[in-house]
Design an enzyme around this catalytic site. Structure first.
Site, short mmCIF file in Angstrom:
data_model
loop_
_atom_site.label_atom_id
_atom_site.label_comp_id
_atom_site.label_asym_id
_atom_site.label_seq_id
_atom_site.Cartn_x
_atom_site.Cartn_y
_atom_site.Cartn_z
N ASP A 1 0.81 -1.22 0.00
CA ASP A 1 0.00 0.00 0.00
C ASP A 1 0.85 1.27 0.00
OD1 ASP A 1 -2.28 -1.48 0.00
OD2 ASP A 1 -2.65 -1.31 2.15
N ARG B 1 -0.18 4.21 -2.45
CA ARG B 1 -1.41 4.87 -2.00
C ARG B 1 -1.16 5.70 -0.75
NH1 ARG B 1 -5.44 2.19 2.02
NH2 ARG B 1 -3.51 2.62 3.14
N GLY C 1 -14.04 5.34 6.26
CA GLY C 1 -13.42 4.04 6.05
C GLY C 1 -11.99 4.08 6.53
N GLU D 1 -23.95 5.96 7.11
CA GLU D 1 -25.35 6.29 6.85
C GLU D 1 -26.25 6.03 8.06
OE1 GLU D 1 -23.47 5.18 2.87
OE2 GLU D 1 -23.26 4.71 4.99
N GLU E 1 -10.22 6.61 1.17
CA GLU E 1 -9.62 5.72 0.19
C GLU E 1 -10.75 4.77 -0.21
OE1 GLU E 1 -8.81 2.37 -1.23
OE2 GLU E 1 -7.82 1.92 0.67
N GLU F 1 -16.62 -3.02 -5.80
CA GLU F 1 -16.46 -3.04 -4.35
C GLU F 1 -15.94 -1.70 -3.83
OE1 GLU F 1 -14.16 -6.53 -3.29
OE2 GLU F 1 -16.00 -7.70 -3.12
N SER G 1 -20.99 5.83 -0.30
CA SER G 1 -20.79 6.42 1.04
C SER G 1 -20.10 7.77 0.94
CB SER G 1 -19.96 5.47 1.91
OG SER G 1 -20.68 4.29 2.20
N HIS H 1 -2.09 -2.65 -4.38
CA HIS H 1 -2.91 -3.82 -4.07
C HIS H 1 -4.12 -3.93 -4.99
CE1 HIS H 1 -5.25 -0.83 -1.74
NE2 HIS H 1 -6.25 -1.65 -1.91
#
Length: 451
Positions: A160, A163, A187, A238, A253, A262, A267, A401
């Site tokens: 990662d 990112r 997230g 939510e 992210e 996915e 959101s 990833h």
């Protein structure tokens, strides 16, 4: 493979005992040339190769069919144990891997249902009764597990890195847009982005995640003395009332495979509509989905032509299953044979949830004489800030990833250098966690499902 079977007609035999067979059956290791007793096989994989099938069962919620496919996938591709443990998706989820690679493969005889998810079955002791190990040996096992966990964390961090460093640079090189601002980390995972924001002197940071990792993140935040500036919340945005109703910056992210599979885009849009102050910032604020042509004849033969001659029999009906579901993998740079094309651009400030559904006409120019065997989909991410930052998940960039999403063609398409291949790609949300992708070119329609 020869197997010693007890003589049931003998006076000494008290009847069939499955354990008697198991103790005398050898299993060829998945990753080395060793042959081990089947009762010790999972322990051998764990201790010699750091391969934990119980961990994978829990991680992917595997059933016995997943297990069979995984074993045959490993034997087919000769993949390293460390690569399997780092997988983020079921790359083995293909019915062709139900066919045994080795005749009488003993690993396929293991009762997968008896492997407890997340716990390695205890090895049999010298007397065969599976007695408990001593404290010293238990301590050794625990320390080994700690070392393996550290190795896993290092591997994930490296995976990662692109990112994470891009988000870090976007935040730290643009402190003026973060300092004294309120921030929502959507997230938040381990909380690394929340800590970047706090380090950039944000007035208050809220991180939210509905997975169990939030509890580890809380420990990490406390360990770094940032619990006064960062508040972590477990839940679905939510359905959650936040301590602050409005924030100045939303960091997420949210991207998934091929950008939208996915993904957490719904959101992010909800957070923008309900929690972002007027004039607030979204990080990142823009993404593009891209397509490029690939020539990889070896990979194409391995996946597609394989079914044209299986021990002298044609099984081409199986090709449709292979072609239907794209593969998520790292495409070697030298396999790229066309220019890239931007299929769609998503502006996070203005997009709606319907942006997942799009149709794009594309054109790809051949960079050399080649044969297109597949298309690779990837995405680029942009932070349009005073100091702009961006990163790509494309095959010419450092691997992430997300890797690339590869759409294989049944029949390769020959092109000459400078020739342009035109077509149309349609992406549609099929279900909550499924995308339907259709690629039309040269009078043919190729249908794929990401699920």
């Amino acid at each position: 493979m020869a197997t010693d079977v007890p003589d049931l007609s003998s006076d000494e035999s008290e009847g069939y005992n499955e354990n008697d067979i198991e103790e005398k059956t050898d299993a060829k290791c998945l990753f080395c040339s060793d042959c081990v007793n089947i009762s010790e096989s999972l322990i051998h994989l764990k201790e010699k190769h750091n391969f934990d099938i119980s961990y994978l069962r829990a991680k992917f919620n595997m059933d016995c069919y997943d297990y069979i496919k995984l074993i045959n996938y490993i034997r087919t591709n000769k993949i390293e144990a460390s690569e399997v443990m780092q997988l983020s998706d079921r790359v083995w989820n293909d019915d062709r891997f139900l066919k045994p690679v080795l005749e009488d493969d003993t690993f396929l005889m293991i009762d997968f249902d008896e492997i407890e998810a997340g716990v390695l079955p205890p090895p049999a002791s010298a007397n065969g009764k599976g007695e408990a190990k001593g404290d010293a040996e238990n301590h050794s096992i625990i320390m080994k597990q700690v070392d393996e966990l550290q190795d896993t964390v290092k591997e994930l961090m490296n995976q990662d890195r692109v990112r994470t460093e891009s988000y870090r640079d976007a935040i730290m090189m643009n402190k003026s847009v973060i300092e004294k601002k309120t921030v929502l980390d959507l997230g938040c995972g381990t909380g690394i982005l929340s800590m970047f924001a706090a380090s950039a002197d944000a007035a208050k940071v809220m991180g939210i995640d509905q997975s169990e990792i939030i509890y580890s993140a809380m420990d990490i935040i406390r360990e770094n003395g940032m619990d006064k500036n960062i508040t972590l919340i477990k839940g679905r945005l939510e359905d959650t009332v936040l301590p602050l109703d409005k924030v100045d910056v939303i960091i997420s992210e949210w991207m998934g495979y091929f950008l939208l599979y996915e993904a957490m885009l719904d959101s992010v849009i909800y957070a923008r509509e309900h929690h972002l102050s007027k004039g607030g910032l979204l990080l990142p604020n823009r993404c593009t989905a891209n397509l490029v042509g690939i020539e990889d004849n070896d990979r194409h033969r391995q996946l597609i032509h394989f079914w044209e001659d299986v021990y002298g029999f044609r099984m081409t009906c199986m090709q449709s299953e292979v072609l239907r579901e794209p593969s998520v993998e790292v495409v070697p740079k030298d396999k790229i044979v066309t220019s890239s094309f931007v299929l769609t651009e998503i502006d996070l400030y203005s997009c709606s949830t319907d942006c997942i559904n799009y149709t794009s006409e594309f054109s790809l120019e051949a960079l050399r004489d080649c044969t297109i065997t597949s298309f690779a989909g990837y995405f680029d991410v942009f932070f349009d800030l005073p100091v702009p930052i961006q990163f790509s998940t494309g095959p010419v960039s450092e691997a992430t990833h997300w890797k690339q999403t590869v759409f294989f063609l049944k029949q390769p398409i020959p092109l000459q250098k400078g020739e342009t291949l035109t077509g149309k790609l349609t992406c549609m949300r099929k279900e909550v966690r499924s995308l339907a992708v259709t690629i039309s070119l040269l009078g043919q329609v190729h249908k794929f499902t990401l699920s």
